[in-house]
Scaffold this active site. Structure first.
Site, PDB file in Angstrom:
ATOM      1  N   CYS A  42       0.794  -1.276  -0.024  1.00 42.19           N
ATOM      2  CA  CYS A  42      -0.028  -0.003  -0.049  1.00 42.19           C
ATOM      3  C   CYS A  42       1.072   1.259   0.162  1.00 42.19           C
ATOM      4  CB  CYS A  42      -0.951   0.153   1.168  1.00 42.19           C
ATOM      5  SG  CYS A  42      -0.406  -0.395   2.792  1.00 42.19           S
TER       6      CYS A  42
HETATM    7  N1  LIG Z   1      -4.817  -4.083   5.130  1.00 44.19           N
HETATM    8  C1  LIG Z   1      -4.183  -3.427   4.324  1.00 44.19           C
HETATM    9  O1  LIG Z   1      -4.475  -2.259   4.179  1.00 44.19           O
HETATM   10  C2  LIG Z   1      -3.121  -3.885   3.169  1.00 44.19           C
HETATM   11  C3  LIG Z   1      -2.674  -3.455   2.056  1.00 44.19           C
HETATM   12  C4  LIG Z   1      -1.812  -3.886   1.209  1.00 44.19           C
HETATM   13  C5  LIG Z   1      -1.688  -5.323   1.306  1.00 44.19           C
HETATM   14  N2  LIG Z   1      -1.906  -5.960   2.417  1.00 44.19           N
HETATM   15  C6  LIG Z   1      -1.571  -7.455   2.730  1.00 44.19           C
HETATM   16  O2  LIG Z   1      -2.598  -8.181   2.415  1.00 44.19           O
HETATM   17  C7  LIG Z   1      -2.480  -9.323   3.284  1.00 44.19           C
HETATM   18  C8  LIG Z   1      -3.619  -9.636   4.214  1.00 44.19           C
HETATM   19  O3  LIG Z   1      -3.905  -8.184   4.913  1.00 44.19           O
HETATM   20  P1  LIG Z   1      -5.052  -8.011   6.096  1.00 44.19           P
HETATM   21  O4  LIG Z   1      -4.803  -6.690   6.263  1.00 44.19           O
HETATM   22  O5  LIG Z   1      -6.316  -8.387   5.139  1.00 44.19           O
HETATM   23  O6  LIG Z   1      -4.673  -8.813   7.077  1.00 44.19           O
HETATM   24  P2  LIG Z   1      -5.785  -9.603   8.205  1.00 44.19           P
HETATM   25  O7  LIG Z   1      -7.129  -8.756   8.405  1.00 44.19           O
HETATM   26  O8  LIG Z   1      -5.040 -10.033   9.343  1.00 44.19           O
HETATM   27  O9  LIG Z   1      -6.297 -11.030   7.391  1.00 44.19           O
HETATM   28  C9  LIG Z   1      -5.470 -12.031   7.079  1.00 44.19           C
HETATM   29  C10 LIG Z   1      -6.350 -13.263   6.510  1.00 44.19           C
HETATM   30  O10 LIG Z   1      -5.427 -14.295   6.348  1.00 44.19           O
HETATM   31  C11 LIG Z   1      -5.947 -15.544   7.082  1.00 44.19           C
HETATM   32  N3  LIG Z   1      -4.594 -16.225   7.648  1.00 44.19           N
HETATM   33  C12 LIG Z   1      -3.912 -15.793   8.680  1.00 44.19           C
HETATM   34  N4  LIG Z   1      -2.915 -16.793   8.968  1.00 44.19           N
HETATM   35  C13 LIG Z   1      -3.045 -17.839   7.906  1.00 44.19           C
HETATM   36  C14 LIG Z   1      -2.468 -19.095   7.614  1.00 44.19           C
HETATM   37  N5  LIG Z   1      -1.412 -19.256   8.185  1.00 44.19           N
HETATM   38  N6  LIG Z   1      -3.148 -19.556   6.571  1.00 44.19           N
HETATM   39  C15 LIG Z   1      -4.309 -19.207   5.947  1.00 44.19           C
HETATM   40  N7  LIG Z   1      -4.885 -18.310   6.155  1.00 44.19           N
HETATM   41  C16 LIG Z   1      -4.289 -17.234   7.138  1.00 44.19           C
HETATM   42  C17 LIG Z   1      -6.856 -14.678   8.276  1.00 44.19           C
HETATM   43  O11 LIG Z   1      -7.548 -16.022   8.439  1.00 44.19           O
HETATM   44  P3  LIG Z   1      -8.271 -15.983   9.651  1.00 44.19           P
HETATM   45  O12 LIG Z   1      -9.186 -14.681  10.345  1.00 44.19           O
HETATM   46  O13 LIG Z   1      -8.965 -17.311  10.022  1.00 44.19           O
HETATM   47  O14 LIG Z   1      -7.058 -16.051  11.173  1.00 44.19           O
HETATM   48  C18 LIG Z   1      -7.265 -13.837   7.345  1.00 44.19           C
HETATM   49  O15 LIG Z   1      -8.507 -14.180   6.568  1.00 44.19           O
HETATM   50  C19 LIG Z   1      -1.098  -9.296   4.282  1.00 44.19           C
HETATM   51  O16 LIG Z   1      -0.236  -9.859   3.533  1.00 44.19           O
HETATM   52  C20 LIG Z   1      -1.062  -7.660   4.134  1.00 44.19           C
HETATM   53  O17 LIG Z   1       0.339  -7.285   4.086  1.00 44.19           O
HETATM   54  C21 LIG Z   1      -2.884  -5.403   3.365  1.00 44.19           C
END
Ligand SMILES: NC(=O)c1ccc[n+]([C@@H]2O[C@H](COP(=O)([O-])OP(=O)(O)OC[C@H]3O[C@@H](n4cnc5c(N)ncnc54)[C@H](OP(=O)(O)O)[C@@H]3O)[C@@H](O)[C@H]2O)c1
Length: 342
Positions: free
Chosen positions: A154
């Protein structure tokens, strides 16, 4: 294109996953057939986690490993934390499924740089060279053919979109770039932590990750390609007491005899045909409220003598994650690039 592309979303119970599902609900060419959650979580309708998805996506979310068994998938979005993403990507690639990865696992070209900044050894160096960096406006020909797409971070998206054209055209110097970025709290994901607690974040503002944030090597890598020389930018992120949005304020030195007309010309030329990048007039700042909940990146700038200030605003969950991922999907599968995004 008449036939729908069969897709799955792993990490559907996270913030980026939810944003993607909302966008996919209005995409006529994607058929979302399976959703994955993390280990140990219950199998249930996705609307049990996110009630706003009821009637938009009425399917159950199951353990991500279950998705590997499906033989009907053409593409998978991995909205997973780093490390978990490369473990899953390997499995899908083996089965011929095209992967769009939200994490940092395939963004850095050098696995040793990855190890240094992410603190873990890269577990899929075989697939790393196949990964295409998905900054849509700059890598479109490679994205069309990608089987493994590394969706940009991001903060890096907010920084590279304005700076790449300026570096390529020699309008700014590659040395001495200072980036001051501010993000809403959804950037930290859905897992609760003390630093993201409402009481800690609300009505406050602080810097974090000073000289150590993991997006620095990604920013340096992409700016270095544009400059044709190494870039070692100072990057300081801040946590804003809002839900979503990033504003990056960037300071750079202009090249010899360069001024505001050169800046405007380079930006306008680079993005003349790009729907999702909007160039503001000189002296006008980009603003989070104008891009929140959209896939736009707004760019403004101001010049004084040899100094340039650039402002760039995106929604971290849309252009910074799910929106850019869907834009990449559209390019990869031959859809109109704005499909599902406007
Ligand atoms: N948030 C942002 O603004 C943003 C921007 C750019 C990129 N990203 C990237 O996008 C990705 C997701 O970010 P997020 O903010 O959505 O994170 P998040 O809200 O913490 O969600 C993480 C997701 O991954 C699942 N998960 C966690 N550990 C896992 C495993 N070992 N195996 C399978 N599933 C697993 C979680 O499932 P449970 O809920 O069941 O634990 C949840 O569905 C990350 O790599 C982050 O760096 C995020």
């Amino acid at each position: 294109m008449s036939k729908k592309i069969t897709i799955a979303v792993a990490g559907a119970t996270g913030y980026a996953g939810r944003e993607l599902l909302k966008l996919l609900a209005r995409h006529h060419g994607a058929d979302t057939v399976a959703l994955g959650h993390g280990p140990g979580e219950p199998d249930e309708p996705i609307s049990a986690t996110f009630p706003d998805l009821a009637k938009l996506c009425d399917i159950d979310v199951r353990d991500t490993s279950f998705l590997y068994e499906r033989t009907d998938l053409q593409a998978v979005f991995l909205a997973l934390p780093h490390k978990a993403a490369m473990a899953a990507a390997k499995e899908f690639l083996k089965r011929g499924v095209r992967v769009i990865d939200f994490s940092a696992d395939y963004r850095l070209k050098d696995p040793l740089v990855y190890q240094k900044w992410y603190g873990v050894k890269h577990e899929d160096p075989e697939n790393l060279p196949r990964a295409v960096y998905g900054l849509c406006e700059h890598y479109r020909p490679q994205i069309r053919k990608a089987v493994l797409l590394a969706n940009p971070g991001c903060y890096p998206t907010s920084v590279t979109l304005p700076l790449i054209p300026l570096l390529k055209a020699g309008i700014i110097r590659p040395e001495g770039i200072i980036i001051d970025s501010k993000s809403g709290a959804s950037g930290g994901g859905r897992k609760p932590s003390q630093g993201m607690h409402f009481v800690e974040v609300n009505e406050s503002l602080k810097a974090y990750g000073m000289f150590s944030h993991r997006h620095k090597p990604e920013i340096d890598q992409e700016l270095g390609y544009a400059a044709g020389a190494p870039v070692d930018a100072v990057f300081t992120p801040h946590l804003l007491p809002i839900e979503r949005g990033i504003l990056s304020t960037i300071y750079a030195d202009l090249g010899r005899h360069k001024g505001p007309i050169d800046v405007m010309t380079a930006l306008k030329e680079a993005y003349a045909n790009e729907f999702f990048v909007r160039i503001k007039g000189e002296g006008v700042s980009a603003e989070i409220k104008n891009v929140a909940n959209t896939n736009f990146c707004d760019i403004g700038f101001a010049v004084s003598g040899s100094k340039l200030i650039v402002t760039s605003a995106i929604d971290n969950l849309v252009k910074g994650a799910a929106g850019q991922a869907l834009q990449n999907f559209n390019i990869m599968f031959g859809f109109e690039e704005t499909t599902g995004l406007v």
